[in-house]
Design a protein around this motif. Structure first.
Motif, PDB file in Angstrom:
ATOM      1  N   CYS A  81      -2.007  -2.509   4.237  1.00  9.85           N
ATOM      2  CA  CYS A  81      -1.668  -3.902   3.922  1.00  9.85           C
ATOM      3  C   CYS A  81      -0.986  -4.627   5.073  1.00  9.85           C
ATOM      4  O   CYS A  81      -1.038  -5.848   5.145  1.00  9.85           O
ATOM      5  CB  CYS A  81      -0.794  -3.964   2.674  1.00  9.85           C
ATOM      6  SG  CYS A  81       0.907  -3.363   2.912  1.00  9.85           S
ATOM      7  N   CYS A  98       0.807  -1.225   0.000  1.00  8.01           N
ATOM      8  CA  CYS A  98       0.000   0.000   0.000  1.00  8.01           C
ATOM      9  C   CYS A  98       0.834   1.265   0.000  1.00  8.01           C
ATOM     10  O   CYS A  98       0.287   2.361  -0.073  1.00  8.01           O
ATOM     11  CB  CYS A  98      -0.959  -0.010   1.196  1.00  8.01           C
ATOM     12  SG  CYS A  98      -0.129   0.148   2.809  1.00  8.01           S
ATOM     13  N   CYS A 154      -5.546  -2.095  -1.356  1.00  2.00           N
ATOM     14  CA  CYS A 154      -4.365  -1.389  -0.855  1.00  2.00           C
ATOM     15  C   CYS A 154      -4.602   0.110  -0.704  1.00  2.00           C
ATOM     16  O   CYS A 154      -3.795   0.807  -0.092  1.00  2.00           O
ATOM     17  CB  CYS A 154      -3.177  -1.625  -1.783  1.00  2.00           C
ATOM     18  SG  CYS A 154      -3.341  -0.836  -3.412  1.00  2.00           S
TER      19      CYS A 154
END
Length: 335
Positions: free
Chosen positions: A67, A56, A193
């Motif tokens: 994440c 992310c 994400c």
């Protein structure tokens, strides 16, 4: 000069000047590292030469902290901390490769792999291999059973179901959405994400055309009221496509070539040029295959774009491949 200090842009305010003038020193895996005050633990890990997995995080976006793949072990902390968003502090002692860290990262990767199609996410695949992640290890027969039940109940047959649903990890299964000629949406590859949301919002475009809708396993990145893209607030800048790490958002040209088995990134050349549409000076990276442009990106570290473009820079390259003029059809000039 330390690498983490060397790349910092000139301070734009008195506060930034004070931060740059008062760096902090912390320990990363037993090595002392100095970074400017306000830098993240991830930046300190990078300065120490530690390659930290992220999904992310991107250098041109605000850390979404979603994440949890970049977690590290901080001495004195009850929980693992996300390196991408935790500011570095003086005298921190960070461990990036303890068994606890490896176990957490492996579990995150296995959960993502058990629910999503990651076949077009080579970086995630590489990290999965590195940490020994094996999404297939979750036994379908024991899904939806408590640990106590699992210890005493014989495995269910392979075709067993629970309220009409197959036992085992649920997978995201939605058809690919193809609503225009610019890009597609494949939700079975989306790992939430939040990069696309950040790029569409405050970090780049300020359009706010997409957000997270739904809850739990049914959460998806959607337009307002799940409106089709051509009728939504989307301005087709493609910045969401550029930051997607899994191919959930993908250029239509790439999607079509992959479907035909003709996508060959190893044979593509990348040429940097300047966008011809206006005088801003955006840098473009032209990805060329078989003497045709197949997609356009921009360097994330470019001082003008920071990797972001408008619809003309991102998608307005078709004129390069205009059909050849057929002179035989031209009107005669004989008098």
């Amino acid at each position: 000069m330390n690498a983490a200090l060397a790349h910092v842009a000139p301070a734009a305010s008195g506060k930034a000047t004070d931060e740059a003038a008062n760096p902090v020193t912390l320990s990363i895996d037993g090595c002392d590292v100095t970074v400017e005050r306000g830098a993240s633990v991830l930046a300190a890990c990078t300065a120490a030469g530690v390659d930290t997995p992220t999904i992310c995080w991107a250098p041109n976006l605000t850390a979404a902290n979603a994440c949890r793949l970049c977690v590290v072990e901080l001495e004195g902390s009850r929980t693992l901390v996300p390196a991408c968003s935790r500011p570095a502090e003086a005298d921190m002692r960070i461990c990036t490769d303890s068994e606890r860290v490896r176990h957490s990262r492996r579990m995150v990767l296995e959960f993502l792999g058990s629910a999503n199609d990651l076949s077009q996410a080579p970086e995630i695949a590489a990290w999965s291999q590195h940490y020994g992640a094996d999404p297939s290890r979750y036994p379908s027969a024991l899904a939806n059973q408590s640990c106590a039940d699992a210890a005493t109940t014989a495995p269910a047959p392979e075709d067993a179901t629970d309220n009409g649903h197959e036992l085992g990890p649920r997978r995201v299964e939605e058809p690919v959405r193809v609503q225009d000629d610019l890009y597609i949406r494949a939700y079975d590859r989306c790992v939430l994400c939040y990069k696309c949301v950040e790029a569409c919002g405050d970090d780049a475009q300020h359009t706010f055309a997409i957000a997270v809708a739904g809850r739990g396993f049914d959460a998806r990145i959607r337009t307002e009221y799940d409106t089709e893209l051509p009728q939504s607030a989307c301005v087709y800048c493609g910045n969401c496509v550029a930051v997607c790490p899994t191919g959930a958002l993908q250029f239509r040209t790439e999607f079509d070539l992959r479907a035909a088995g003709e996508w060959r990134p190893d044979e593509q050349t990348v040429t940097t040029t300047v966008c011809s549409y206006c005088g801003v000076g955006c840098n473009l990276e032209l990805h060329v295959q078989d003497e045709r442009i197949v997609k356009v990106t921009s360097p994330a570290d470019h001082s003008v774009t920071s990797g972001h473009l408008c619809i003309k820079g991102r998608f307005g390259w078709q004129y390069v491949h205009a059909p050849a003029l057929d002179l035989s059809a031209a009107p005669s000039t004989d008098r």
